[in-house]
Design a protein around this motif. Structure first.
Motif, PDB file in Angstrom:
ATOM      1  N   ASN A  49      71.793  36.225 -24.067  1.00  0.00           N
ATOM      2  CA  ASN A  49      70.980  35.526 -23.066  1.00  0.00           C
ATOM      3  C   ASN A  49      71.509  35.662 -21.638  1.00  0.00           C
ATOM      4  O   ASN A  49      71.830  34.675 -20.974  1.00  0.00           O
ATOM      5  CB  ASN A  49      70.852  34.040 -23.435  1.00  0.00           C
ATOM      6  CG  ASN A  49      70.124  33.832 -24.755  1.00  0.00           C
ATOM      7  OD1 ASN A  49      69.123  34.495 -25.020  1.00  0.00           O
ATOM      8  ND2 ASN A  49      70.633  32.948 -25.584  1.00  0.00           N
ATOM      9  N   ARG A  50      71.619  36.908 -21.197  1.00  0.00           N
ATOM     10  CA  ARG A  50      71.938  37.169 -19.793  1.00  0.00           C
ATOM     11  C   ARG A  50      70.837  38.043 -19.213  1.00  0.00           C
ATOM     12  O   ARG A  50      70.467  39.055 -19.815  1.00  0.00           O
ATOM     13  CB  ARG A  50      73.296  37.850 -19.639  1.00  0.00           C
ATOM     14  CG  ARG A  50      74.442  36.979 -20.120  1.00  0.00           C
ATOM     15  CD  ARG A  50      75.781  37.512 -19.698  1.00  0.00           C
ATOM     16  NE  ARG A  50      76.125  37.149 -18.331  1.00  0.00           N
ATOM     17  CZ  ARG A  50      77.363  37.254 -17.835  1.00  0.00           C
ATOM     18  NH1 ARG A  50      78.350  37.717 -18.599  1.00  0.00           N
ATOM     19  NH2 ARG A  50      77.619  36.912 -16.600  1.00  0.00           N
ATOM     20  N   THR A  51      70.326  37.668 -18.070  1.00  0.00           N
ATOM     21  CA  THR A  51      69.198  38.382 -17.480  1.00  0.00           C
ATOM     22  C   THR A  51      69.614  39.788 -17.087  1.00  0.00           C
ATOM     23  O   THR A  51      70.789  40.067 -16.831  1.00  0.00           O
ATOM     24  CB  THR A  51      68.671  37.654 -16.239  1.00  0.00           C
ATOM     25  OG1 THR A  51      69.664  37.689 -15.213  1.00  0.00           O
ATOM     26  CG2 THR A  51      68.312  36.207 -16.559  1.00  0.00           C
ATOM     27  N   VAL A  52      68.601  40.661 -17.008  1.00  0.00           N
ATOM     28  CA  VAL A  52      68.881  42.028 -16.602  1.00  0.00           C
ATOM     29  C   VAL A  52      69.385  42.065 -15.163  1.00  0.00           C
ATOM     30  O   VAL A  52      70.184  42.939 -14.793  1.00  0.00           O
ATOM     31  CB  VAL A  52      67.628  42.919 -16.795  1.00  0.00           C
ATOM     32  CG1 VAL A  52      66.546  42.581 -15.780  1.00  0.00           C
ATOM     33  CG2 VAL A  52      67.990  44.390 -16.730  1.00  0.00           C
ATOM     34  N   GLN A  53      68.959  41.080 -14.345  1.00  0.00           N
ATOM     35  CA  GLN A  53      69.454  41.019 -12.966  1.00  0.00           C
ATOM     36  C   GLN A  53      70.957  40.745 -12.933  1.00  0.00           C
ATOM     37  O   GLN A  53      71.693  41.341 -12.129  1.00  0.00           O
ATOM     38  CB  GLN A  53      68.706  39.928 -12.177  1.00  0.00           C
ATOM     39  CG  GLN A  53      67.244  40.235 -11.889  1.00  0.00           C
ATOM     40  CD  GLN A  53      66.328  39.928 -13.069  1.00  0.00           C
ATOM     41  OE1 GLN A  53      66.760  39.358 -14.071  1.00  0.00           O
ATOM     42  NE2 GLN A  53      65.066  40.305 -12.945  1.00  0.00           N
ATOM     43  N   LEU A  63      78.375  50.244 -19.707  1.00  0.00           N
ATOM     44  CA  LEU A  63      77.256  50.104 -20.636  1.00  0.00           C
ATOM     45  C   LEU A  63      77.159  48.647 -21.076  1.00  0.00           C
ATOM     46  O   LEU A  63      78.095  48.112 -21.679  1.00  0.00           O
ATOM     47  CB  LEU A  63      77.449  50.989 -21.869  1.00  0.00           C
ATOM     48  CG  LEU A  63      77.748  52.477 -21.617  1.00  0.00           C
ATOM     49  CD1 LEU A  63      78.050  53.175 -22.941  1.00  0.00           C
ATOM     50  CD2 LEU A  63      76.567  53.141 -20.906  1.00  0.00           C
ATOM     51  N   PHE A  64      76.029  47.994 -20.773  1.00  0.00           N
ATOM     52  CA  PHE A  64      75.824  46.596 -21.154  1.00  0.00           C
ATOM     53  C   PHE A  64      74.515  46.469 -21.933  1.00  0.00           C
ATOM     54  O   PHE A  64      73.499  47.078 -21.572  1.00  0.00           O
ATOM     55  CB  PHE A  64      75.733  45.696 -19.928  1.00  0.00           C
ATOM     56  CG  PHE A  64      77.028  45.515 -19.189  1.00  0.00           C
ATOM     57  CD1 PHE A  64      78.249  45.630 -19.825  1.00  0.00           C
ATOM     58  CD2 PHE A  64      77.021  45.194 -17.840  1.00  0.00           C
ATOM     59  CE1 PHE A  64      79.442  45.462 -19.146  1.00  0.00           C
ATOM     60  CE2 PHE A  64      78.190  45.008 -17.145  1.00  0.00           C
ATOM     61  CZ  PHE A  64      79.416  45.148 -17.795  1.00  0.00           C
ATOM     62  N   VAL A  65      74.539  45.612 -22.977  1.00  0.00           N
ATOM     63  CA  VAL A  65      73.330  45.264 -23.724  1.00  0.00           C
ATOM     64  C   VAL A  65      73.280  43.752 -23.863  1.00  0.00           C
ATOM     65  O   VAL A  65      74.284  43.125 -24.233  1.00  0.00           O
ATOM     66  CB  VAL A  65      73.302  45.913 -25.118  1.00  0.00           C
ATOM     67  CG1 VAL A  65      72.031  45.494 -25.869  1.00  0.00           C
ATOM     68  CG2 VAL A  65      73.367  47.426 -25.009  1.00  0.00           C
ATOM     69  N   ALA A  66      72.112  43.162 -23.582  1.00  0.00           N
ATOM     70  CA  ALA A  66      71.944  41.711 -23.712  1.00  0.00           C
ATOM     71  C   ALA A  66      70.888  41.405 -24.767  1.00  0.00           C
ATOM     72  O   ALA A  66      69.817  42.018 -24.796  1.00  0.00           O
ATOM     73  CB  ALA A  66      71.532  41.099 -22.371  1.00  0.00           C
ATOM     74  N   LYS A  97      63.709  40.104 -26.929  1.00  0.00           N
ATOM     75  CA  LYS A  97      63.894  41.517 -26.632  1.00  0.00           C
ATOM     76  C   LYS A  97      65.359  41.842 -26.336  1.00  0.00           C
ATOM     77  O   LYS A  97      66.170  40.948 -26.062  1.00  0.00           O
ATOM     78  CB  LYS A  97      63.022  41.944 -25.444  1.00  0.00           C
ATOM     79  CG  LYS A  97      63.308  41.188 -24.158  1.00  0.00           C
ATOM     80  CD  LYS A  97      62.312  41.580 -23.069  1.00  0.00           C
ATOM     81  CE  LYS A  97      62.514  40.743 -21.816  1.00  0.00           C
ATOM     82  NZ  LYS A  97      61.511  41.072 -20.772  1.00  0.00           N
ATOM     83  N   LEU A  98      65.650  43.130 -26.377  1.00  0.00           N
ATOM     84  CA  LEU A  98      66.948  43.644 -25.951  1.00  0.00           C
ATOM     85  C   LEU A  98      66.793  44.236 -24.560  1.00  0.00           C
ATOM     86  O   LEU A  98      65.783  44.879 -24.257  1.00  0.00           O
ATOM     87  CB  LEU A  98      67.446  44.735 -26.905  1.00  0.00           C
ATOM     88  CG  LEU A  98      67.825  44.317 -28.329  1.00  0.00           C
ATOM     89  CD1 LEU A  98      68.194  45.560 -29.141  1.00  0.00           C
ATOM     90  CD2 LEU A  98      68.980  43.328 -28.324  1.00  0.00           C
ATOM     91  N   GLN A  99      67.804  44.017 -23.702  1.00  0.00           N
ATOM     92  CA  GLN A  99      67.804  44.621 -22.376  1.00  0.00           C
ATOM     93  C   GLN A  99      69.161  45.273 -22.135  1.00  0.00           C
ATOM     94  O   GLN A  99      70.186  44.805 -22.637  1.00  0.00           O
ATOM     95  CB  GLN A  99      67.511  43.567 -21.312  1.00  0.00           C
ATOM     96  CG  GLN A  99      66.067  43.054 -21.364  1.00  0.00           C
ATOM     97  CD  GLN A  99      65.768  42.030 -20.298  1.00  0.00           C
ATOM     98  OE1 GLN A  99      66.282  40.926 -20.334  1.00  0.00           O
ATOM     99  NE2 GLN A  99      64.922  42.416 -19.336  1.00  0.00           N
ATOM    100  N   PHE A 100      69.146  46.360 -21.334  1.00  0.00           N
ATOM    101  CA  PHE A 100      70.383  47.107 -21.139  1.00  0.00           C
ATOM    102  C   PHE A 100      70.472  47.636 -19.728  1.00  0.00           C
ATOM    103  O   PHE A 100      69.467  47.757 -19.014  1.00  0.00           O
ATOM    104  CB  PHE A 100      70.472  48.269 -22.133  1.00  0.00           C
ATOM    105  CG  PHE A 100      69.462  49.351 -21.878  1.00  0.00           C
ATOM    106  CD1 PHE A 100      69.745  50.390 -20.981  1.00  0.00           C
ATOM    107  CD2 PHE A 100      68.228  49.351 -22.513  1.00  0.00           C
ATOM    108  CE1 PHE A 100      68.830  51.396 -20.732  1.00  0.00           C
ATOM    109  CE2 PHE A 100      67.292  50.362 -22.258  1.00  0.00           C
ATOM    110  CZ  PHE A 100      67.604  51.373 -21.365  1.00  0.00           C
ATOM    111  N   ILE A 101      71.693  47.990 -19.331  1.00  0.00           N
ATOM    112  CA  ILE A 101      71.923  48.773 -18.113  1.00  0.00           C
ATOM    113  C   ILE A 101      72.990  49.815 -18.415  1.00  0.00           C
ATOM    114  O   ILE A 101      73.829  49.627 -19.311  1.00  0.00           O
ATOM    115  CB  ILE A 101      72.351  47.900 -16.907  1.00  0.00           C
ATOM    116  CG1 ILE A 101      73.755  47.302 -17.103  1.00  0.00           C
ATOM    117  CG2 ILE A 101      71.350  46.815 -16.630  1.00  0.00           C
ATOM    118  CD1 ILE A 101      74.855  48.009 -16.359  1.00  0.00           C
ATOM    119  N   ALA A 102      72.941  50.911 -17.688  1.00  0.00           N
ATOM    120  CA  ALA A 102      73.995  51.928 -17.755  1.00  0.00           C
ATOM    121  C   ALA A 102      74.284  52.377 -16.328  1.00  0.00           C
ATOM    122  O   ALA A 102      73.363  52.700 -15.579  1.00  0.00           O
ATOM    123  CB  ALA A 102      73.563  53.113 -18.614  1.00  0.00           C
TER     124      ALA A 102
END
Length: 393
Positions: free
Chosen positions: A304-308, A327-330, A335-340
């Protein structure tokens, strides 16, 4: 048309007439009478409601040369002669609003030479669209004052049926749209207008006009206003809201606006301070993640951490070392959200990672070679998605 009861006497509340015919229009039963005081929808004014004997009239329309009274119930119980009773509160409200529109529109023409291009009588507010792109508060105040002067003078409101040839004898505010059955609504020495709607017999019956607001509508300005009893309803509603706000702020009503402005300023200051504190915490968290990196890769899952937040944290991580990949996945609700993200000296494109993993979660994303983000369905766990991301480095 001029023989219709609602034109003969706009103040008629009850009448008797004969049933000419009945029928079903689609699934709606209707009655046609020999005459009627029920006004059909038209000219910007909504239809009347009421009763024909014991049957509720829910809609009235002019179809061809007939007035259809749509009812609830079975018309088989009707006698040849029936009694019509109008919902007078509704009719009188419509007459107040429609007449008020005439007065207000004429005031805009008289004082500012601005014509009205359209009119709508809604259930709460009345609106007119004016052929101008700008109106000042001072202009609105002057027009409202003039309109209420006309009301206070209690001028008579006259109606007159004329022919097309007689039109040049009257200083009409705008051209009429019909060639036959031309009906003028006249406020002597003030407004002459072709209109098929119902109006009270004097301007004083409008009671008062209050402009409620304006909004831009393409190249026009829409003015919202209310008349008569609606002014009291709007005043009561606004009084209730103001009293509630003042009570919650623990201040007198007359200082509620100032107190509310102070509260909002305090909230903005608190939000700014909180954001700064959160950014500092993210900096500390980034340093800790970098310290625990393996082979210049910082990889982590969150709940439960926002993509922002992931974006801010990811940028904070790669800013500390030019050779890092983050590499982060929340795991967020549904839903699943990620950043790279990559450091300045990393050659690997992050878009290659998102291209590889988005199909796995039926997801969507965006970004560039240096930073991507996205999200999708929970067909994998956060840990499994992170593992897939790491395998693509």
């Amino acid at each position: 048309m001029r023989e219709l009861f609602y034109y003969q006497d706009s103040m008629m509340k009850q009448f008797k007439a004969n049933v000419v015919r009945t029928g079903i229009d689609g699934e709606r039963p209707f009655i046609v009478l020999s005459n009627t005081a029920f006004y059909p929808t038209g000219g910007g004014q909504p239809h009347d409601t009421g009763y024909i004997d014991d049957l509720r009239v829910v809609d009235v329309e002019k179809i061809g040369d007939e007035i259809f009274h749509y009812i609830e119930g079975n018309f088989d119980c009707l006698n040849d002669e029936v009694t019509g009773i109008l919902d007078w509160d509704r009719r009188y409200d419509h007459m107040q609003q429609h007449c008020g529109q005439h007065i207000l529109t004429a005031a805009f023409v008289e004082l500012l030479n601005i014509p009205t291009v359209s009119f709508h009588l809604g259930s709460e507010l009345v609106t007119i669209d004016l052929a101008t792109e700008q109106l000042t508060d001072e202009q609105l105040a002057l027009v409202e004052k003039r309109a209420n002067e006309i009301i206070l003078e209690n001028r008579p409101i006259e109606t007159k049926w004329i022919t097309k040839e007689e039109l040049p004898n009257f200083p009409l505010r705008k051209d009429v749209s019909v060639d036959e059955d031309i009906r003028l609504v006249i406020i002597p020495d003030y407004d002459y207008n072709g209109c098929g709607g119902t109006h009270p017999t004097s301007t004083g019956q409008v009671s008062t006009i209050k402009i409620m607001g304006t909004e831009k509508m393409k190249k026009n300005i829409r003015v919202s206003f209310v008349c008569g009893n609606r002014v009291l309803k709007q005043l009561a509603m606004r009084k209730s809201v103001l009293s509630d706000v003042a009570r919650q702020l623990s201040v007198p009503e007359e200082t509620a606006a100032t107190a509310l402005k102070k509260v909002l300023n305090d909230v903005k200051a608190t939000e700014k301070a909180l954001e700064e504190a959160q950014n500092h915490l993210l900096e500390y968290e980034a340093k800790e993640l970098v310290a625990n990196s393996v082979n210049n890769i910082v990889a982590c899952t969150f709940e439960n951490r926002t993509v922002q937040t992931l974006q801010k944290l990811g940028r904070a991580v790669v800013s500390q070392h030019s050779e890092l990949i983050c590499l982060f996945v929340a795991n967020n609700e549904d839903k699943l959200q990620f950043i790279a993200a990559r450091g300045a000296d990393v050659k690997k494109s992050m878009k290659e990672i998102s291209t590889a993993i988005l199909p796995l979660i039926n997801g969507k994303g965006g970004g560039n070679d240096g930073f991507v983000q996205g999200g999708g369905e929970k067909v994998l766990s956060a840990q499994e998605l992170l593992k897939e991301m790491k395998q693509n480095i």
